[in-house]
Motif scaffolding. Structure first.
Motif, short mmCIF file in Angstrom:
data_model
loop_
_atom_site.label_atom_id
_atom_site.label_comp_id
_atom_site.label_asym_id
_atom_site.label_seq_id
_atom_site.Cartn_x
_atom_site.Cartn_y
_atom_site.Cartn_z
N TYR A 40 0.87 -1.18 0.00
CA TYR A 40 0.00 0.00 0.00
C TYR A 40 0.90 1.22 0.00
O TYR A 40 1.94 1.23 0.65
N TYR A 41 0.48 2.25 -0.73
CA TYR A 41 1.26 3.48 -0.82
C TYR A 41 0.38 4.67 -0.47
O TYR A 41 -0.81 4.69 -0.80
N VAL A 42 0.99 5.66 0.18
CA VAL A 42 0.32 6.93 0.49
C VAL A 42 1.29 8.04 0.13
O VAL A 42 2.47 8.00 0.53
N VAL A 43 0.82 9.02 -0.62
CA VAL A 43 1.64 10.17 -1.00
C VAL A 43 1.29 11.32 -0.05
O VAL A 43 0.13 11.61 0.20
N ARG A 44 2.34 11.94 0.45
CA ARG A 44 2.15 13.12 1.30
C ARG A 44 2.82 14.31 0.63
O ARG A 44 3.99 14.25 0.29
N ALA A 45 2.05 15.37 0.44
CA ALA A 45 2.59 16.62 -0.11
C ALA A 45 2.98 17.50 1.08
O ALA A 45 2.13 17.89 1.88
N ILE A 46 4.26 17.78 1.19
CA ILE A 46 4.79 18.57 2.30
C ILE A 46 4.92 20.03 1.83
O ILE A 46 5.64 20.29 0.86
N PRO A 47 4.24 20.96 2.48
CA PRO A 47 4.32 22.37 2.03
C PRO A 47 5.70 22.97 2.30
O PRO A 47 6.35 22.66 3.30
N ASN A 48 6.13 23.83 1.40
CA ASN A 48 7.42 24.51 1.56
C ASN A 48 7.34 25.71 2.49
O ASN A 48 8.35 26.16 3.02
N ASP A 49 6.15 26.25 2.69
CA ASP A 49 6.02 27.50 3.44
C ASP A 49 6.02 27.32 4.95
O ASP A 49 6.14 28.29 5.70
N GLY A 50 5.87 26.08 5.43
CA GLY A 50 5.85 25.85 6.87
C GLY A 50 4.58 26.32 7.55
O GLY A 50 4.47 26.26 8.77
N VAL A 51 3.63 26.84 6.80
CA VAL A 51 2.38 27.36 7.37
C VAL A 51 1.23 26.38 7.15
O VAL A 51 0.46 26.09 8.06
N ASN A 52 1.12 25.89 5.95
CA ASN A 52 0.03 24.99 5.59
C ASN A 52 0.30 23.58 6.10
O ASN A 52 1.45 23.19 6.30
N ASP A 53 -0.79 22.84 6.30
CA ASP A 53 -0.66 21.44 6.70
C ASP A 53 -0.30 20.59 5.48
O ASP A 53 -0.58 20.97 4.34
N GLU A 54 0.31 19.43 5.76
CA GLU A 54 0.59 18.53 4.65
C GLU A 54 -0.72 17.95 4.12
O GLU A 54 -1.72 17.86 4.84
N SER A 55 -0.70 17.56 2.87
CA SER A 55 -1.87 16.97 2.22
C SER A 55 -1.56 15.50 1.98
O SER A 55 -0.48 15.16 1.48
N ILE A 56 -2.52 14.63 2.32
CA ILE A 56 -2.30 13.19 2.23
C ILE A 56 -3.25 12.59 1.20
O ILE A 56 -4.45 12.86 1.22
#
Length: 157
Positions: free
Chosen positions: A35-51
């Motif tokens: 099973y795979y899950v992609v996490r988008a890590i924000p560069n700005d340090g303000v927004n939450d990551e998106s899963i």
């Protein structure tokens, strides 16, 4: 992006940092599925990551069997027994039954590695066509059933 790889029991195996790449090739596919899950890590340090949603990659179970065999102790050894061949590490359970032309069950096994030696009650069976059923269950719970026939041949001296 980061990609989390889980086994079929949802245990985290590895996390890959993929940078800004939107494709990924997994070189280690030794198990039947992941099973795979992609996490988008924000560069700005303000927004939450998106899963992302969970994506599964599960290989189908493939198995094969010969159409004939020669249980005559004259070789080659791989032709001395009739058995089903499948990727052993993907098998959770297995059952095979062999029947003669009258529908009598003459062999049964739950061991994928154990084949029929062409005998019934210790007696060599005559040349001819025998039917079989094989049921395999893989580690994901999928069931595969095959019915077929095999020809028992004996070499003449």
């Amino acid at each position: 992006y980061e990609l989390d790889k889980y086994d079929l029991q949802h245990t985290l195996l590895e996390t890959f940092s993929t940078g800004s790449a939107t494709t990924f090739t997994d070189a280690d596919l030794t198990d039947q599925g992941y099973y795979y899950v992609v996490r988008a890590i924000p560069n700005d340090g303000v927004n939450d990551e998106s899963i992302s949603n969970e994506v599964n990659a599960i290989r189908s179970l493939r198995f094969a069997y010969p159409k004939a065999f020669t249980p005559d102790a004259q070789g080659p050894t791989e032709n001395e027994t009739f058995r089903v061949f499948a990727t052993e590490e993907f098998i959770a359970s297995f059952n095979m039954k062999i029947f003669n032309r009258w529908g009598e069950m003459i062999f049964s096994t739950n061991d994928l590695l154990k084949g029929w030696d062409g005998k019934f009650n210790g007696q060599p069976q005559p040349e001819g066509t025998y039917t079989f059923t094989a049921t395999l269950k893989d580690k994901t719970g999928r069931v595969y059933k095959r019915d077929g026939s095999v020809v028992l041949l004996r070499k003449k001296l």
